[in-house]
Design a protein around this motif. Structure first.
Motif: not given
Length: 245
Positions: A124, A131, A185, A188-189, A191-195, A200, A203
């Motif tokens: 994460c 990012e 991708d 990026t997916a 990196d939404d705060g819920s990793c 991981t 995904q």
């Protein structure tokens, strides 16, 4: 005849009689020996027990040192195994091969950065952040895509199997760029705060990157190195593994 022979012996003195018997007995014995043992005088080459030894010549046998016991004629020259001399590569030919090797070196540099980003994304972004990992992946995808586009412009007319090499390398780089895009991708997916580090690799984009797309890229790279490595060796260039570039 027998009677005359006996009469002669009786008229002779005892000493003369013994001498005459010896004289007549010797030829008789010599005549009987071949009859009793007919094989004794057979030459070895005509049915006897000791034929000519293998490799012996009638002119004279050869010792273990190679010195002949016959005539002084030198032995026939032995035929040396044919050797093919590989001509040295021209300056232009070597330069073309090195230009292709530099493409591999550049791609290898991007692969190293992609591997580091994969390790970071799987935690994460604990080291550089998700990012930054996504940026690294996209930069690698762009760069390797551009390398693939530039391969046809390489001049390899002096290099053995030059056209084949270009086709194989372009395909390997193109498929590698596709894998890099899937990894971008993925980061990026996440990196939404819920990793969550424990999930991981589950995904969808990660599965795409490491599944069929990765297999296709790896196969294409292997096809390339199988052709390129023997050729690179003739120019004293490094050999590559499929997982190095």
């Amino acid at each position: 005849m027998g009677f005359a022979y006996d009469e002669i012996l009786r008229t002779l003195a005892p000493a003369a009689r013994k001498a005459l018997v010896r004289v007549l007995a010797v030829p008789l014995v010599l005549l009987l020996v071949p009859v009793a043992h007919p094989w004794t005088y057979l030459p070895s080459g005509d049915g006897g027990d000791a034929p000519y030894s293998a490799g012996a010549s009638e002119a004279g046998s050869t010792t273990s040192d190679g010195e002949g016991g016959g005539a002084d004629e030198p032995p026939p020259p032995s035929e040396a195994p044919a050797t093919s001399e590989v001509p040295s590569a021209s300056v232009e030919e070597t330069a073309q091969a090195r230009a292709l090797d530099s493409v591999l070196e550049e791609s290898a540099g991007y692969r190293t950065s992609v591997q580091s980003a994969v390790d970071d994304t799987s935690t994460c972004g604990a080291t550089s952040g998700l990012e930054q990992s996504a940026t690294t992946f996209r930069e690698a995808a762009t760069a390797r895509g551009e390398l693939a586009d530039d391969v046809p412009a390489l001049t390899l007319d002096q290099v053995r199997r030059g056209p084949d090499i270009k086709v194989l390398l372009q395909e390997a780089l193109r498929l590698s760029a596709t894998v890099d895009t899937h990894f971008a991708d993925w980061a990026t997916a996440l990196d939404d705060g819920s990793c969550a580090p424990s999930s991981t690799t589950q995904q969808a984009d990660y599965v795409l990157a490491t599944g069929d797309a990765n297999d296709a890229a790896a196969s294409a790279k292997q096809d390339f190195v199988d052709v390129w490595n023997p050729i690179a060796e003739t120019y004293s260039l490094r050999s590559w593994r499929a997982d190095q570039f």
